[in-house]
Each structure stands twice: as C-alpha cells, then as structure tokens.
Write an enzyme that holds these catalytic residues in place. Sequence first.
Site, mmCIF file in Angstrom:
data_model
loop_
_atom_site.group_PDB
_atom_site.id
_atom_site.type_symbol
_atom_site.label_atom_id
_atom_site.label_comp_id
_atom_site.label_asym_id
_atom_site.label_seq_id
_atom_site.Cartn_x
_atom_site.Cartn_y
_atom_site.Cartn_z
ATOM 1 N N THR A 40 -4.706 -25.471 -7.723
ATOM 2 C CA THR A 40 -5.304 -24.295 -7.465
ATOM 3 C C THR A 40 -6.427 -25.251 -6.752
ATOM 4 O O THR A 40 -7.100 -25.704 -7.726
ATOM 5 C CB THR A 40 -5.574 -23.452 -8.242
ATOM 6 N N PHE A 54 -10.288 -24.556 -5.778
ATOM 7 C CA PHE A 54 -11.722 -24.130 -5.963
ATOM 8 C C PHE A 54 -12.513 -24.701 -5.080
ATOM 9 O O PHE A 54 -12.885 -25.541 -5.253
ATOM 10 C CB PHE A 54 -12.014 -24.082 -7.256
#
Lengths: 275, 275
Positions: free
Chosen positions: A171, A173
């Site tokens: 992921t 961020f």
Amino acid sequence: MRLGFLGPEGTFTHEALGDVAGEPVPLPTVHDTVMAVHDGRVDRALVPIENSLEGAVNATLDALAIETDDLVIVGEVVHPVHHCLIAAAPLPLDAIEVVASHPQANGQCARFLRSRLPQARVVAVNSTAEAVRSVVADRAATAALGNHLSAGLYDGEILLENVEDDPDNATRFVWIARTPAPGDEVPARRYKTSVVWWGSGDDAPGWLVRCLSEFAFRGVNLTRIESRPRKQRLGHYMFFADLEGRDTDEPVRGALEGLRNHAEQVRDLGSYPAA
Amino acid sequence: MRLGFLGPEGTFTHEALGDVAGEPVPLPTVHDTVMAVHDGRVDRALVPIENSLEGAVNATLDALAIETDDLVIVGEVVHPVHHCLIAAAPLPLDAIEVVASHPQANGQCARFLRSRLPQARVVAVNSTAEAVRSVVADRAATAALGNHLSAGLYDGEILLENVEDDPDNATRFVWIARTPAPGDEVPARRYKTSVVWWGSGDDAPGWLVRCLSEFAFRGVNLTRIESRPRKQRLGHYMFFADLEGRDTDEPVRGALEGLRNHAEQVRDLGSYPAA
C-alpha cells in the site's frame, strides 16, 4: 507534533508510521483522519491512497478533493501488506462462520476467502485492527484479517499467515498537512507532484488527451492516473495524477499552467520526495 | 433465458431488470454473478458497473478483465438509485446502533450517515436487499439502507426516504453474455463500445497519451475512463474505456487497431446500444 492515523492501534497505517517522531493519534475512519488535519485536531496524518491489488482508496481521494481544499501532500510511504487470519483461539477453517476486516483487506484476500473459506460470511468494519480487537473480544466462530502487530496487541491467535492474494501486496500512503512545515523541506533527488483537475468541457472528444498532452509534450511522466466521479451526474469525472518532478521546476510548473487552459479547476496537491 | 443478478430479490439490480423476459436467477455476490455467465449457469447477467457518487464497481471490472476472458457486454441500463432507511419496526434515529448495507450504498449515503446517525456503526453486507432481510429478521437496534422494493418484500418499516447524498444518484448497469445472441442485434441509433487494455511499456513518459491519441486523432469520444491495478506491483494499471461508436465501424475499429501498437493486450468488451 500530533500525527493522525486510522486506528485503533495495530492497523497497517500504524505499522507504516514506523518510528517517526511525534504523538500518534488514532482516528476512527480514513475520512475522519483527513478531516482531523483540516480541523487542526492533528498536525499531519498518514493515510492510504492506493493498494497494489485493490487500487485507489476512494475515501482518501474524495476527502482530499471534495471535502477539503486546504490540504497538501508532503510525503509518501510504500509499505508491504501481509495479512494473517486471526481468531480468539485455535479454530479449524471450516468452523469459521464470519470473517471481518476492512473492505480493502477483504478485497486483497478475495481469492483466499473464496477458495479456503467459502462458507464464511465476509463483513466489513472500519479497520483491520478494529476487526482483530472485536473478534478476540467476541470469541465467536469469527476470524479477522489483520497484521502481526494487531494479533500481538489484542492477544489474537494467528491461524494462517500471508493470506493476501499476491505476495507483493503493498500500500502507498501519503503524509498530509495543512501547510508544508519547514521540516518537510527535506532535499531529495527525486520528487513527485500530485494534482487533481476537472473540466467543464470534459464531454468534448479528445478533452482528456489535450489535458494529458500538456504533460507528454514536456516529457513529464505520469506514474498514476485515477478517475473519480465528481459526485454529480454520471459521466463527469475528476482526474488524479501523480507526476515525476517538482512543481517549482519548469516542466511540471509549465504543464500545470498549460492544464489550466483546458480544465475548470486544477489543484496542485503538493510536491514531495518520492519513496 | 436465465438472467443472473445480485440477489436476494429486492436489490437495485433486481429493480433495474424491469420487465425483461426471462427467468431471474439471484446470485450471492457481484463476482459470482459474472462467474455464473462464464460457467454457463445463467445465459446472461445484469451487473452494476459505475455509480454517479461512488464510481467504478471494482468487483465487476476485475471479474470482466482478470477472472474471465470470454464475456462481452451486450447492453446497458442507467437506473436511478434512491435509498430508504429501513428497520424491523418504528425506531427513533438516535436508537439506531448499527446500519447495514452494501458498501456502495453506504458510500452513496456517507454524508447522511455521518450527519444524522453519527452514533451508528456502519457494517457492510453483500447486497442492499440482504441487509433489509437480515435487519427485519433480527429486530435489533439495526437499520438497513435499501429500496422500497426490498422493504415491501421483507416487510420492513421505512424510517426515512431519499437518504442518498445526491438526489440524482444513479447506477449504470451492463448486460453481459458469453456470446452476443441474435436477439442482441437490436438496431440502434447510437452505440457504445467498451474496451480494456494494458501495456508492457506503460512506465514510459507519454505512454497513456499515445494510447488515447489513437481515439482523439479519429474523433472517437471517450465517455469514461477508469484505471485499475493489474494486481501486480504498484504502478501497473489496466485502463477501461467506454467509446462512442460501434466496433464494426471505421473510426472505432481503426482506433482499436492503432491501440494494439502501444498495448500488450487490448480486449474489445463489446458494442451495444447506448442507454
């Protein structure tokens, strides 16, 4: 410095914070995390923006583009995401009736859930750590998808590890703030710039190509483009793009200037060192 | 003709089916609905593809592009989506502890939920009708977001109407089939074509512009473009586009041919009468 993140303690965002200096402040949803920066309840926040399996985190994009107009991205973090299947106590897989997690986690483990837990009902809660905490507290025939950190914090039993559908699951961020602080001016070799734009003439043939040509003609590379509804009628979108380069440097500066010739609204969401 | 849709009876997809001839077959998830066409359990299916507030329906896009390679889109339906707040019996809003619905419905009513039901925990279930059915059966301090049809079918009490965040909220559905049937050859004045493509050189500057130029140079208008992860590393995407025109007509045919010069994979998902 107060640092907002999607809580409770033990989420992947909490993990991705690492050992950054400041006081971590858990918040109940991604939307509330973005709004806490806007309201000044925290100084900055780390929020997920895209995942390699599940794509854009819509709550982040919409809060940045529609619900606020004063936030900038000051940094990015790419963090590997490995899910465990966690329960209150040892439990055979075929005894699991419910699997709870954040919708992104459920999506990242969708094939695993379909193939190994076909009998389980999948329910969505606000975060992976919240799922682990509630599953351990309820002690029913329920399991959660979450990380090692949360299993440790809430005393959960790890039934299986690495249940994500792709071992490279990661992921991205971004750090958001109201205004870049002096400490954000870290010199970097490579920068990225994030922008969002939309147009009143977006239904004319070739409109998006004309917009993107402003980048292509100047050799500015796009590392990502997303469309999201403008929350009006079907067929009207806003476009999020990440560009290589810094908004104070000529090619990016010129491209954003050129984009304003086609778009009704162009928002520079900020330049930051590339991860 | 067996017609798959996201069940149980009373979903917005069920509503959008209208009075089309055939035997409606309810299926548990959007993914399973697409796979039922692929497996031959149904002849065709109606699946949601985008909503005016919440954007792309990722389960549909991923199932069409990644999980199958033999399905075509043979039609589209745009259907207004108005949500009711539904419970087992009359209930004051501040007594509602849990709101259950499909994640798209929760997203379409996000502002309503934050402003009018701030105390309620929002949980996600497989469909709006499933939410209404379970809320009525459980009779707890729980409410569901769903339509009038489901409130009637499951004997739910409508607490509030039109709780969606925008009165023009609408969802676009597509009909999918394994091969176009003779009955699909309805002459139409306007056609749309849906395509998905991805490329091995997609990290080169200007790659997406070169792809889109194939449409722009020929005056082919894009009514929509979406990017989705290719489920590999971050930074690699597939692009879904809807074009005005028919794939047997020159401008669209030529554009798809040109696109093959840039893209590793180009899939024509079909041409169909525009709604």
